[in-house]
Write a protein that holds these residues in place. Structure first.
Motif, PDB file in Angstrom:
ATOM      1  N   ASP A 169       0.826  -1.148   0.022  1.00 15.59           N
ATOM      2  CA  ASP A 169       0.037  -0.086   0.151  1.00 15.59           C
ATOM      3  C   ASP A 169       0.911   1.279   0.033  1.00 15.59           C
ATOM      4  N   SER A 170       1.951   1.319   0.704  1.00 12.90           N
ATOM      5  CA  SER A 170       3.044   2.134   0.739  1.00 12.90           C
ATOM      6  C   SER A 170       3.480   2.665  -0.561  1.00 12.90           C
ATOM      7  N   MET A 171       3.665   1.801  -1.445  1.00 10.30           N
ATOM      8  CA  MET A 171       4.215   2.009  -2.674  1.00 10.30           C
ATOM      9  C   MET A 171       2.953   2.598  -3.569  1.00 10.30           C
ATOM     10  N   LYS A 172       1.881   2.093  -3.400  1.00  9.39           N
ATOM     11  CA  LYS A 172       0.685   2.676  -4.231  1.00  9.39           C
ATOM     12  C   LYS A 172       0.433   4.155  -3.821  1.00  9.39           C
ATOM     13  N   GLN A 173       0.719   4.340  -2.466  1.00  5.64           N
ATOM     14  CA  GLN A 173       0.370   5.820  -2.319  1.00  5.64           C
ATOM     15  C   GLN A 173       1.458   6.645  -2.804  1.00  5.64           C
ATOM     16  N   ILE A 174       2.561   6.369  -3.404  1.00  5.10           N
ATOM     17  CA  ILE A 174       3.729   6.851  -3.782  1.00  5.10           C
ATOM     18  C   ILE A 174       3.364   6.889  -5.384  1.00  5.10           C
ATOM     19  N   TYR A 175       3.245   5.767  -5.966  1.00  3.71           N
ATOM     20  CA  TYR A 175       3.214   5.925  -7.258  1.00  3.71           C
ATOM     21  C   TYR A 175       1.910   5.648  -8.092  1.00  3.71           C
ATOM     22  N   GLY A 176       0.894   5.410  -7.204  1.00  2.00           N
ATOM     23  CA  GLY A 176      -0.520   5.087  -7.784  1.00  2.00           C
ATOM     24  C   GLY A 176      -0.626   3.656  -8.363  1.00  2.00           C
ATOM     25  N   THR A 177      -1.872   3.336  -9.056  1.00  2.00           N
ATOM     26  CA  THR A 177      -1.984   2.023  -9.384  1.00  2.00           C
ATOM     27  C   THR A 177      -2.185   1.788 -11.008  1.00  2.00           C
ATOM     28  N   ALA A 178      -1.809   2.901 -11.691  1.00  2.00           N
ATOM     29  CA  ALA A 178      -2.015   3.326 -12.985  1.00  2.00           C
ATOM     30  C   ALA A 178      -0.832   2.649 -13.929  1.00  2.00           C
ATOM     31  N   ASN A 179       0.150   2.453 -13.429  1.00  2.00           N
ATOM     32  CA  ASN A 179       1.387   2.065 -14.215  1.00  2.00           C
ATOM     33  C   ASN A 179       2.223   0.940 -13.328  1.00  2.00           C
ATOM     34  N   GLY A 180       3.079   0.249 -13.827  1.00  2.00           N
ATOM     35  CA  GLY A 180       4.030  -0.632 -13.454  1.00  2.00           C
ATOM     36  C   GLY A 180       3.374  -2.048 -12.983  1.00  2.00           C
ATOM     37  N   PHE A 181       2.185  -2.315 -13.515  1.00  2.00           N
ATOM     38  CA  PHE A 181       1.551  -3.792 -13.199  1.00  2.00           C
ATOM     39  C   PHE A 181       1.420  -4.320 -14.389  1.00  2.00           C
ATOM     40  N   GLY A 182       1.073  -5.624 -14.169  1.00  2.00           N
ATOM     41  CA  GLY A 182       0.747  -6.677 -15.109  1.00  2.00           C
ATOM     42  C   GLY A 182       2.032  -7.272 -15.666  1.00  2.00           C
ATOM     43  N   TRP A 183       3.266  -7.222 -15.228  1.00  2.00           N
ATOM     44  CA  TRP A 183       4.280  -7.786 -15.573  1.00  2.00           C
ATOM     45  C   TRP A 183       4.142  -9.364 -15.352  1.00  2.00           C
ATOM     46  N   GLN A 184       5.238  -9.959 -16.323  1.00  2.00           N
ATOM     47  CA  GLN A 184       4.962 -11.413 -16.250  1.00  2.00           C
ATOM     48  C   GLN A 184       6.511 -12.029 -16.202  1.00  2.00           C
ATOM     49  N   LEU A 185       6.661 -13.271 -15.514  1.00  2.00           N
ATOM     50  CA  LEU A 185       7.787 -13.692 -15.152  1.00  2.00           C
ATOM     51  C   LEU A 185       8.727 -13.988 -16.592  1.00  2.00           C
ATOM     52  N   ASN A 186       9.675 -13.611 -16.520  1.00  2.00           N
ATOM     53  CA  ASN A 186      10.626 -13.743 -17.698  1.00  2.00           C
ATOM     54  C   ASN A 186      10.430 -12.568 -18.822  1.00  2.00           C
TER      55      ASN A 186
END
Length: 293
Positions: A169-186
């Motif tokens: 939650d602390s990371m989302k408070q700084i950067y939000g939830t719009a970017n940096g998600f949906g990554w896949q292994l490798n």
């Protein structure tokens, strides 16, 4: 066309051919050396960045984690640690840069520019593997770029980058939830990009090249002068004197003395033969005069 003129034309032709070939090879060698030196520096920077990343993963993150007292700790993120260290390096070397460019970054500062996105797509498509080396024209001149793919190497990365629900939650408070998600292994999500100036090294190589060319031209000029002086006193002068003497003898004038028969070179042999011919011809004319009397 005189002998000296022919001699100088041959020397000039040989110089032009040799000068052209030597200049091409020298300029190419100096340019390659400049690029090799720049590439060595780029690889040192890349190795240092990876060392910082490994140290962060192995020593910093396990010790302090990603959060403390409800606050997110960016220093525990390998990408943040590496780039923060190199921002300090840029204080002394402003033209040197290190960036972990990402197509979909958590921190907007890491978003790839247009040309960086092209590099990342080349890695994602498999068109380029391992690393990419390019030269770019920038406002400060030509820059050498070394890029390597940046991929999701472990499940630990997905804690912060899979879906917003599991991210701190602390990371989302700084950067939000719009970017940096949906990554896949490798998955290749970005690239490590080292940029450093190449124009200064190339200018130094060109300065060395022009100095070499100047010295080479000076040596050629000096050799030409020396050879012309040698040609004059050893070949052209004696041959011209013999030609003038032969002309006088052909007109019955034997007033000119014999040539000096010094040395054992071809001109000395020619002098010996000429003097022998002169004495024989003079004796023959005297004998003929006596018979006519």
């Amino acid at each position: 066309m005189g002998l000296r003129t022919k001699f100088n034309l041959v020397i000039l032709a040989a110089f032009v051919i040799g000068f052209g070939a030597t200049s091409y090879l020298q300029l190419r060698t100096l340019g390659d050396n400049a690029r090799t030196d720049a590439m060595t520096n780029a690889k040192v920077m890349m190795a240092a960045a990876n060392a910082i990343r490994r140290y962060t993963v192995e020593s910093v993150t396990p010790l302090i984690g990603f959060e403390r007292d409800g606050k997110f700790l960016p220093v525990s993120v390998p990408a943040y640690a590496a780039q923060a260290n190199f921002r300090r390096v840029q204080g002394e070397f402003p033209d040197f840069s290190y960036k972990e460019a990402v197509l979909n970054p958590t921190n907007p500062a890491n978003r790839a520019s247009d040309w960086e996105a092209d590099v990342i797509r080349a890695f994602r498509s498999g068109a380029v593997k391992g690393e990419m080396v390019i030269e770019r024209e920038t406002p400060i001149g030509t820059s050498l770029v070394l890029a390597r793919p940046l991929s999701v190497g472990s499940e630990a990365c997905l804690v912060c980058h899979s879906v917003p629900a599991v991210a701190p939650d602390s990371m989302k408070q700084i950067y939000g939830t719009a970017n940096g998600f949906g990554w896949q292994l490798n998955e290749v999500i970005g690239a490590q990009i080292v940029s450093l100036p190449l124009s200064a090294a190339l200018q130094k190589a060109h300065a060395t090249f022009f100095m070499f060319i100047g010295v080479l031209a000076g040596v050629f000029l000096l050799m030409t002068v020396i050879l012309n002086v040698l040609l004059h006193y050893v070949v052209s002068g004696p041959v011209r004197s013999m030609a003038e003497g032969a002309t006088k003898i052909s007109l019955g004038d034997f007033s000119s003395g014999e040539f000096k028969e010094t040395g054992k070179d071809e001109i000395a042999l020619l002098s010996v033969a000429f003097n022998r011919m002169r004495r024989s011809l003079e004796s023959a004319i005297k004998l003929l005069d006596q018979l006519q009397k």
